[in-house]
Design a protein around this motif. Structure first.
Motif, PDB file in Angstrom:
ATOM      1  N   ILE A 156      28.356  63.205  19.031  1.00  0.00           N
ATOM      2  CA  ILE A 156      29.733  63.830  18.243  1.00  0.00           C
ATOM      3  C   ILE A 156      30.233  65.329  18.600  1.00  0.00           C
ATOM      4  CG2 ILE A 156      30.097  62.518  15.791  1.00  0.00           C
ATOM      5  CD1 ILE A 156      30.218  64.827  14.577  1.00  0.00           C
ATOM      6  N   ASN A 157      31.247  65.970  18.953  1.00  0.00           N
ATOM      7  CA  ASN A 157      31.659  67.111  20.446  1.00  0.00           C
ATOM      8  C   ASN A 157      31.371  67.772  19.128  1.00  0.00           C
ATOM      9  OD1 ASN A 157      32.038  66.098  22.321  1.00  0.00           O
ATOM     10  ND2 ASN A 157      34.194  65.622  22.142  1.00  0.00           N
ATOM     11  N   GLY A 195      28.706  64.148  11.112  1.00  0.00           N
ATOM     12  CA  GLY A 195      28.419  65.188  12.047  1.00  0.00           C
ATOM     13  C   GLY A 195      27.523  66.260  10.976  1.00  0.00           C
ATOM     14  N   LYS A 197      32.109  61.880  28.197  1.00  0.00           N
ATOM     15  CA  LYS A 197      31.423  62.379  26.872  1.00  0.00           C
ATOM     16  C   LYS A 197      31.126  63.749  27.802  1.00  0.00           C
ATOM     17  CE  LYS A 197      29.866  63.279  23.592  1.00  0.00           C
ATOM     18  NZ  LYS A 197      31.320  63.444  21.694  1.00  0.00           N
TER      19      LYS A 197
END
Length: 471
Positions: A295-296, A318, A358
């Protein structure tokens, strides 16, 4: 405009056809236009051909004819050696051949483009779908992979093409007897040579590297980001092998669909000749994959130096400030100083939309922080027979040059910042040319890391001057 065929695809098609083959581009939808007449003008009576569809969801599929295309008013013909196939499914290499089982195989009609039974294209003419922002051609789905004439082996239009025939391009290649890959007369990139002296000079340069003295950090952090199976961990093993003096596999590697790297690793490399650790850490991450990736927020935490070594990635959640080892106030020492995107050269043209999206999101996070970044293009031996036989021919390979250009366009970076590399995989002994490419790539990463540190040093000085003025 060149075709999109890679060495990997050529090898697979040659295997299915049953002989080493050369592929010559006859017709390209985006170049020649969607005209059935144009298709027949350039493809009729030429001999065996392979037709390739590039679906908007990064599915790549097509058909092979051992006969020539011909023009009649309206006529289905039978070629018992014909077959359909798929190569990529949403950007993942999953080749399957669908052999002919019965009945007619293709349409020889003056008003039709390349039209297989179960794999149609267009009638008379077709243009880019103007309603779409993606610039695709909406081809026919009549009898689309219905299994009536070809053995689909349990596959369907859904599993092969996501149940649609919207393509960014379609190509028809003449199939001829194999000839070696084209070797350019002049190299497309300069080289100091391919000998042991160059290897030693590069090793000495890297072994003597020290981070910017003013920043007072023990080593720089090089973050590797890339798709699953592109060769992130393999690059670490390659560098480790070079300084160890023999092939080693310190990091787990393989061709798993899911990333073998499940933790954030910050690894040092030791120079066996001096028994000293080099002044950089290679930071390995979980691979980017469609539907399952980092995840970012975690990427941001890594870039900013918050996440500890050995942090385990979780796809559904996260890190947070409560994560064990979370660094709440990281210094320059913990931050990432340069980011390397590891891209598989054999499918740079077929990355799925989700993977590209992504990677671009990660690039945006990198740019926001002012971190330098570059691309290592791996598996160059799989896209060019010339390089597979002799890695030192890399800068004379038109195929590799074109792949470098595509990667540069994809990431919107200068071509000089895309470095072709060949990781150790099947080799049992170190090879000079492989070492040189890997060391050149690593040295450029260290130079980029220095650029980041210089910027941080200037920023630190500016902040100090601003504080002094306030006093």
């Amino acid at each position: 405009m060149d075709g999109l065929l890679t060495c990997k695809i050529k090898t697979q098609l040659s295997h299915w056809i049953g002989k080493d083959s050369q592929f010559i581009l006859l017709y390209k939808l985006s170049r020649d236009g969607g005209s059935a007449k144009k298709f027949h003008d350039v493809c009729d009576n030429k001999g065996p051909t392979v037709t390739i569809y590039y679906n908007t969801d990064n599915n790549v599929y097509g058909g092979y004819l051992s006969d020539s295309w011909r023009t009649f008013r309206s006529n289905y013909s039978t070629d018992n050696a014909a077959f359909l196939y798929k190569l990529y499914t949403t950007g993942n290499w999953k080749p399957v051949k669908f052999p002919h089982i019965q009945g007619e195989t293709h349409l020889e009609k003056i008003s039709s483009g390349p039209w297989f039974y179960s794999l149609p294209s267009f009638q008379t003419s077709i243009k880019v779908d103007e309603k779409s922002l993606s610039n695709f051609y909406s081809l026919s789905t009549s009898d689309f992979f219905d299994g009536q004439r070809f053995d689909m082996k349990g596959e369907t239009a859904q599993s092969v093409a996501n149940a649609h025939n919207n393509v960014t391009d379609l190509e028809v290649y003449l199939v001829k007897e194999f000839l070696p890959d084209e070797e350019l007369q002049s190299p497309w990139r300069d080289s100091k040579g391919w000998n042991l002296q160059v290897v030693q000079e590069l090793k000495d340069s890297i072994a003597s590297y020290e981070p910017l003295e003013e920043m007072k950090i023990p080593e720089v952090n090089i973050l590797l980001i890339g798709q699953v199976g592109a060769g992130k961990s393999s690059f670490l093993n390659t560098i480790n092998s070079i300084f160890k003096g023999e092939i080693s596999f310190r990091a787990c590697t393989g061709g798993a669909e899911n990333s073998l790297t499940q933790k954030f690793h910050k690894l040092l490399v030791r120079d066996l000749s001096t028994k000293k650790y080099l002044r950089f850490r290679i930071c390995d991450t979980s691979g980017v994959k469609e539907g399952a990736t980092i995840i970012n927020e975690d990427i941001g935490f890594i870039l900013d130096g918050h996440l500890p070594n050995q942090y385990k990635f979780e796809l559904d959640s996260g890190a947070s400030t409560k994560t064990p080892g979370f660094v709440k106030e990281p210094t320059v020492k913990e931050k990432i100083h340069v980011v390397v995107f590891i891209i598989d050269g054999s499918n740079v043209s077929f990355l799925s939309k989700d993977v590209v999206k992504k990677l671009k999101e990660i690039k945006s996070l990198v740019i926001e922080r002012g971190i330098p970044h570059l691309v290592f293009l791996t598996k160059i031996d799989e896209i060019c027979e010339l390089v597979s036989d002799d890695v030192s021919k890399v800068y004379k390979s038109k195929t590799v040059r074109d792949a470098v250009n595509r990667a540069a366009d994809l990431f919107a970076i200068p071509r000089s910042n895309v470095l072709p590399v060949k990781n150790y995989e099947k080799e049992h002994e170190l090879q000079t040319s492989i070492n040189i490419l890997a060391l050149l790539a690593l040295r450029k990463s260290l130079m980029f890391a220095d650029d980041f540190l210089e910027n941080q040093c200037e920023l630190k000085q500016e902040n100090m001057e601003a504080l002094n003025k306030q006093d």
